[in-house]
Design a protein around this motif. Structure first.
Motif, PDB file in Angstrom:
ATOM      1  N   LEU A  32     -10.434  -3.419  -1.562  1.00 46.12           N
ATOM      2  CA  LEU A  32      -9.616  -2.559  -0.717  1.00 46.12           C
ATOM      3  C   LEU A  32      -8.245  -3.219  -0.567  1.00 46.12           C
ATOM      4  O   LEU A  32      -8.163  -4.410  -0.230  1.00 46.12           O
ATOM      5  N   ALA A  33      -7.199  -2.466  -0.838  1.00 44.92           N
ATOM      6  CA  ALA A  33      -5.841  -3.014  -0.766  1.00 44.92           C
ATOM      7  C   ALA A  33      -5.556  -3.488   0.660  1.00 44.92           C
ATOM      8  O   ALA A  33      -5.627  -2.694   1.596  1.00 44.92           O
ATOM      9  N   PRO A  34      -5.222  -4.782   0.835  1.00 43.90           N
ATOM     10  CA  PRO A  34      -4.986  -5.299   2.181  1.00 43.90           C
ATOM     11  C   PRO A  34      -3.620  -4.911   2.752  1.00 43.90           C
ATOM     12  O   PRO A  34      -3.400  -4.961   3.955  1.00 43.90           O
ATOM     13  N   ILE A  35      -2.699  -4.516   1.863  1.00 42.36           N
ATOM     14  CA  ILE A  35      -1.341  -4.117   2.242  1.00 42.36           C
ATOM     15  C   ILE A  35      -0.888  -3.030   1.277  1.00 42.36           C
ATOM     16  O   ILE A  35      -1.507  -2.812   0.241  1.00 42.36           O
ATOM     17  N   ASP A  36       0.210  -2.345   1.592  1.00 44.29           N
ATOM     18  CA  ASP A  36       0.829  -1.461   0.611  1.00 44.29           C
ATOM     19  C   ASP A  36       1.322  -2.325  -0.546  1.00 44.29           C
ATOM     20  O   ASP A  36       1.873  -3.411  -0.328  1.00 44.29           O
ATOM     21  N   LEU A  37       1.100  -1.859  -1.785  1.00 45.35           N
ATOM     22  CA  LEU A  37       1.559  -2.628  -2.932  1.00 45.35           C
ATOM     23  C   LEU A  37       1.850  -1.701  -4.096  1.00 45.35           C
ATOM     24  O   LEU A  37       1.472  -0.532  -4.097  1.00 45.35           O
ATOM     25  N   GLN A  38       2.552  -2.219  -5.067  1.00 50.07           N
ATOM     26  CA  GLN A  38       2.928  -1.469  -6.253  1.00 50.07           C
ATOM     27  C   GLN A  38       2.107  -1.968  -7.434  1.00 50.07           C
ATOM     28  O   GLN A  38       2.039  -3.177  -7.679  1.00 50.07           O
ATOM     29  N   ILE A  39       1.446  -1.075  -8.171  1.00 53.16           N
ATOM     30  CA  ILE A  39       0.777  -1.417  -9.424  1.00 53.16           C
ATOM     31  C   ILE A  39       1.397  -0.525 -10.488  1.00 53.16           C
ATOM     32  O   ILE A  39       1.210   0.693 -10.461  1.00 53.16           O
ATOM     33  N   GLY A  40       2.151  -1.130 -11.392  1.00 47.69           N
ATOM     34  CA  GLY A  40       2.906  -0.334 -12.362  1.00 47.69           C
ATOM     35  C   GLY A  40       3.871   0.561 -11.608  1.00 47.69           C
ATOM     36  O   GLY A  40       4.623   0.105 -10.751  1.00 47.69           O
ATOM     37  N   SER A  41       3.820   1.854 -11.872  1.00 48.75           N
ATOM     38  CA  SER A  41       4.705   2.793 -11.187  1.00 48.75           C
ATOM     39  C   SER A  41       4.048   3.444  -9.982  1.00 48.75           C
ATOM     40  O   SER A  41       4.644   4.299  -9.331  1.00 48.75           O
ATOM     41  N   LYS A  42       2.826   3.039  -9.660  1.00 45.26           N
ATOM     42  CA  LYS A  42       2.065   3.667  -8.576  1.00 45.26           C
ATOM     43  C   LYS A  42       2.186   2.871  -7.286  1.00 45.26           C
ATOM     44  O   LYS A  42       2.000   1.644  -7.278  1.00 45.26           O
ATOM     45  N   LEU A  43       2.460   3.563  -6.181  1.00 45.74           N
ATOM     46  CA  LEU A  43       2.408   2.952  -4.855  1.00 45.74           C
ATOM     47  C   LEU A  43       0.976   3.056  -4.365  1.00 45.74           C
ATOM     48  O   LEU A  43       0.404   4.144  -4.291  1.00 45.74           O
ATOM     49  N   ILE A  44       0.370   1.929  -4.073  1.00 45.01           N
ATOM     50  CA  ILE A  44      -0.984   1.863  -3.555  1.00 45.01           C
ATOM     51  C   ILE A  44      -0.873   1.562  -2.069  1.00 45.01           C
ATOM     52  O   ILE A  44      -0.279   0.553  -1.681  1.00 45.01           O
ATOM     53  N   THR A  45      -1.437   2.413  -1.238  1.00 45.17           N
ATOM     54  CA  THR A  45      -1.308   2.214   0.205  1.00 45.17           C
ATOM     55  C   THR A  45      -2.444   1.355   0.744  1.00 45.17           C
ATOM     56  O   THR A  45      -3.553   1.338   0.204  1.00 45.17           O
TER      57      THR A  45
END
Length: 83
Positions: A32-45
């Motif tokens: 589970l993403a612990p913070i908002d982050l960027q993977i490639g061009s996708k923003l993962i919240t």
């Protein structure tokens, strides 16, 4: 859902028509993403469920690269709890 999936299933469903044998596709990472982050061009919240799959099957991998498979859908039921 993420924890129950790993504990009880870990099976890959191909377009809701076939359960892939783990020798063809298997989950190798789940978090589970612990913070908002960027993977490639996708923003993962924050709180998003990230799953990595190893796909040694050439036919499935071809379909992934061609965009036929571009995400996950898990079969399951949820239970809502009043807080």
């Amino acid at each position: 859902a993420a924890h129950s999936f790993l504990k009880d299933s870990r099976l890959i469903d191909l377009q809701h028509t076939e359960i892939a044998n783990p020798s063809r596709a298997t989950v190798v990472e789940s978090w589970l993403a612990p913070i908002d982050l960027q993977i490639g061009s996708k923003l993962i919240t924050k709180g998003s469920w990230i799953v990595t799959t190893h796909i040694p099957d050439d036919l499935i991998w071809k379909d992934v690269k061609e965009g036929r498979y571009n995400g996950y859908s898990i079969r399951g039921l949820g239970k809502r709890k009043m807080l």
